[in-house]
Design a protein around this motif. Structure first.
Motif, short mmCIF file in Angstrom:
data_model
loop_
_atom_site.label_atom_id
_atom_site.label_comp_id
_atom_site.label_asym_id
_atom_site.label_seq_id
_atom_site.Cartn_x
_atom_site.Cartn_y
_atom_site.Cartn_z
N LYS A 1 0.85 -1.19 0.00
CA LYS A 1 0.00 0.00 0.00
C LYS A 1 0.90 1.25 0.00
O LYS A 1 1.70 1.45 0.89
CB LYS A 1 -0.94 -0.03 1.19
CG LYS A 1 -1.97 -1.16 1.06
CD LYS A 1 -2.86 -1.29 2.28
CE LYS A 1 -3.85 -2.43 2.05
NZ LYS A 1 -3.20 -3.76 1.99
N THR A 2 0.73 2.03 -1.03
CA THR A 2 1.50 3.26 -1.20
C THR A 2 0.53 4.40 -1.47
O THR A 2 -0.68 4.19 -1.63
CB THR A 2 2.45 3.15 -2.41
OG1 THR A 2 1.68 3.03 -3.61
CG2 THR A 2 3.37 1.93 -2.28
N PHE A 3 1.06 5.62 -1.51
CA PHE A 3 0.22 6.77 -1.83
C PHE A 3 -0.54 6.53 -3.14
O PHE A 3 -1.74 6.81 -3.23
CB PHE A 3 1.09 8.03 -1.98
CG PHE A 3 1.44 8.70 -0.69
CD1 PHE A 3 0.51 9.44 0.01
CD2 PHE A 3 2.72 8.60 -0.17
CE1 PHE A 3 0.82 10.07 1.21
CE2 PHE A 3 3.06 9.22 1.03
CZ PHE A 3 2.10 9.95 1.72
N LEU A 4 0.14 6.00 -4.15
CA LEU A 4 -0.47 5.85 -5.46
C LEU A 4 -1.56 4.78 -5.46
O LEU A 4 -2.65 5.00 -6.02
CB LEU A 4 0.60 5.52 -6.51
CG LEU A 4 1.52 6.68 -6.88
CD1 LEU A 4 2.74 6.72 -5.96
CD2 LEU A 4 2.01 6.58 -8.31
N LEU A 5 -1.29 3.64 -4.84
CA LEU A 5 -2.29 2.58 -4.83
C LEU A 5 -3.52 2.98 -4.03
O LEU A 5 -4.66 2.74 -4.46
CB LEU A 5 -1.69 1.29 -4.27
CG LEU A 5 -2.65 0.10 -4.17
CD1 LEU A 5 -3.24 -0.24 -5.53
CD2 LEU A 5 -1.97 -1.12 -3.56
N ILE A 6 -3.31 3.59 -2.88
CA ILE A 6 -4.45 4.00 -2.05
C ILE A 6 -5.31 5.02 -2.79
O ILE A 6 -6.54 4.93 -2.78
CB ILE A 6 -3.96 4.56 -0.70
CG1 ILE A 6 -3.33 3.44 0.14
CG2 ILE A 6 -5.10 5.22 0.08
CD1 ILE A 6 -2.60 3.92 1.36
N LYS A 7 -4.67 5.97 -3.47
CA LYS A 7 -5.43 6.96 -4.23
C LYS A 7 -6.20 6.28 -5.37
O LYS A 7 -7.37 6.62 -5.62
CB LYS A 7 -4.48 8.02 -4.79
CG LYS A 7 -5.17 9.10 -5.62
CD LYS A 7 -6.18 9.88 -4.81
CE LYS A 7 -6.79 11.02 -5.62
NZ LYS A 7 -7.81 11.77 -4.85
N ALA A 8 -5.57 5.33 -6.04
CA ALA A 8 -6.24 4.63 -7.14
C ALA A 8 -7.46 3.86 -6.63
O ALA A 8 -8.53 3.89 -7.25
CB ALA A 8 -5.26 3.69 -7.83
N LEU A 9 -7.33 3.19 -5.51
CA LEU A 9 -8.45 2.42 -4.94
C LEU A 9 -9.58 3.35 -4.51
O LEU A 9 -10.76 2.98 -4.60
CB LEU A 9 -7.97 1.59 -3.75
CG LEU A 9 -7.06 0.40 -4.09
CD1 LEU A 9 -6.43 -0.17 -2.82
CD2 LEU A 9 -7.86 -0.69 -4.82
N GLU A 10 -9.23 4.54 -4.05
CA GLU A 10 -10.25 5.49 -3.61
C GLU A 10 -10.97 6.17 -4.78
O GLU A 10 -12.15 6.51 -4.67
CB GLU A 10 -9.62 6.57 -2.71
CG GLU A 10 -9.24 6.09 -1.33
CD GLU A 10 -8.71 7.20 -0.45
OE1 GLU A 10 -8.52 6.95 0.76
OE2 GLU A 10 -8.45 8.31 -0.94
N SER A 11 -10.27 6.37 -5.90
CA SER A 11 -10.84 7.18 -6.98
C SER A 11 -11.31 6.38 -8.19
O SER A 11 -11.93 6.94 -9.10
CB SER A 11 -9.80 8.21 -7.45
OG SER A 11 -8.61 7.57 -7.88
N ALA A 12 -11.06 5.08 -8.21
CA ALA A 12 -11.43 4.27 -9.38
C ALA A 12 -12.93 4.10 -9.50
O ALA A 12 -13.64 3.98 -8.48
CB ALA A 12 -10.76 2.90 -9.29
#
Length: 321
Positions: free
Chosen positions: A234-245
């Motif tokens: 879990k990184t900044f990028l993955l968490i953001k992707a999961l939240e915004s997809a």
């Protein structure tokens, strides 16, 4: 005012001596081996820079900087054990070379010796410095535990992740600066802004680190691009992707995380690109860098004294490795 590179050389000259007794060699050689691998030594040099921001560097700053570097290496030895990592800086980790039991003890004694160095500073500073050092050490351990907890959770919120990064990464950067500032005679207001400069810089540094794992040049970054994606970290990028997809991309992303497709990294990066996560990460990094600069601006010293910290901050968040 001295550049980071010049202070780093001074610190290396001071630090590159034996820190442990000769016997039992089976224990202490493991610690010396790990310290000999080297590293960027950003945190101890930040202590020196925090001191020089306000006054000429005092000998005590080198003692505290040594304690900081020993503590940081203690955390790395234990992190490698927890991650079962075979290499650190392209060299065998301590547990690989000496065994897990010796590695644990080598890390433990490194922490003990760190406190020995703190006890060498002037008595009027010992209480404030050791209290901050101990609080920071506890917070770093809390951050590491949260990081491990997050590995077992399917979903982690952005605020939770930022809090974990603060504890695991930022507080040691911030405390290193504040300890140097204390030794330089800074007042509480300046110390507050110096700490907040370091805390925000630490978060920006981690955003850049997460970004480079996905988009960096492997020849410069020193490891395979997409390693965090392969490991489902879990990184900044993955968490953001999961939240915004949207629903469709979210399903695709979860399927990729659950599987081991040969082109997993490329597919996940494709989803990141569609969601503009890379641009979002750049903007987030700039946000925390600007916050760091805002606090640096508030410190009541002449602007020229701040220039080395400004240049170092710019380097840390724009680095390609």
């Amino acid at each position: 005012m001295q550049r980071f590179e010049d202070l780093a050389q001074q610190f290396a000259t001071h630090f590159n001596n034996r820190h442990f007794p000769e016997q039992p060699a089976t224990l202490y050689d493991a610690g010396e081996y790990f310290l000999g691998i080297g590293g960027k030594r950003i945190r101890p040099v930040l202590c020196l820079m925090g001191n020089e921001l306000f006054a000429e560097i005092v000998p005590d700053a080198f003692q505290v900087a040594t304690a900081i570097e020993l503590f940081h290496n203690f955390t790395l030895i234990h992190d490698d054990i927890m991650d079962n990592a075979p290499l650190r800086r392209n060299q065998p980790t301590v547990h690989e070379k000496y065994g897990s039991s010796t590695a644990l003890l080598a890390g433990d004694v490194m922490l003990v010796v760190a406190y020995d160095y703190l006890l060498k500073i002037k008595p009027e500073y010992i209480r404030k410095i050791t209290n901050l050092f101990s609080r920071t050490a506890r917070e770093v351990c809390e951050g590491q535990q949260l990081d491990m907890d997050f590995e077992k959770r399917e979903q982690v919120g952005m605020d939770e992740y930022i809090h974990m990064i603060e504890l695991k990464t930022s507080v040691l950067v911030a405390a290193s600066l504040r300890m140097g500032g204390l030794l330089g005679g800074a007042g509480e207001r300046n110390l507050h802004h110096l700490y907040e400069f370091g805390r925000n810089l630490g978060i920006a540094f981690q955003v850049q680190d997460d970004y480079l794992d996905c988009y960096g040049d492997p020849a410069k970054f020193g490891k395979q691009v997409g390693g965090d994606i392969v490991a489902n970290k879990k990184t900044f990028l993955l968490i953001k992707a999961l939240e915004s997809a949207d629903k469709e991309r979210l399903a695709s992303l979860k399927a990729l995380l659950a599987g081991n497709a040969a082109d997993k990294v490329q597919q996940v990066l494709g989803i990141f690109h569609d969601l503009k996560v890379d641009q979002w990460a750049f903007n987030l990094k700039e946000h925390y860098l600007n916050e760091a600069y805002r606090h640096l601006d508030e410190i009541a010293v002449v602007a020229v004294r701040k220039e080395p910290l400004q240049k170092l901050a710019q380097f840390l968040v724009q680095r390609e490795y």
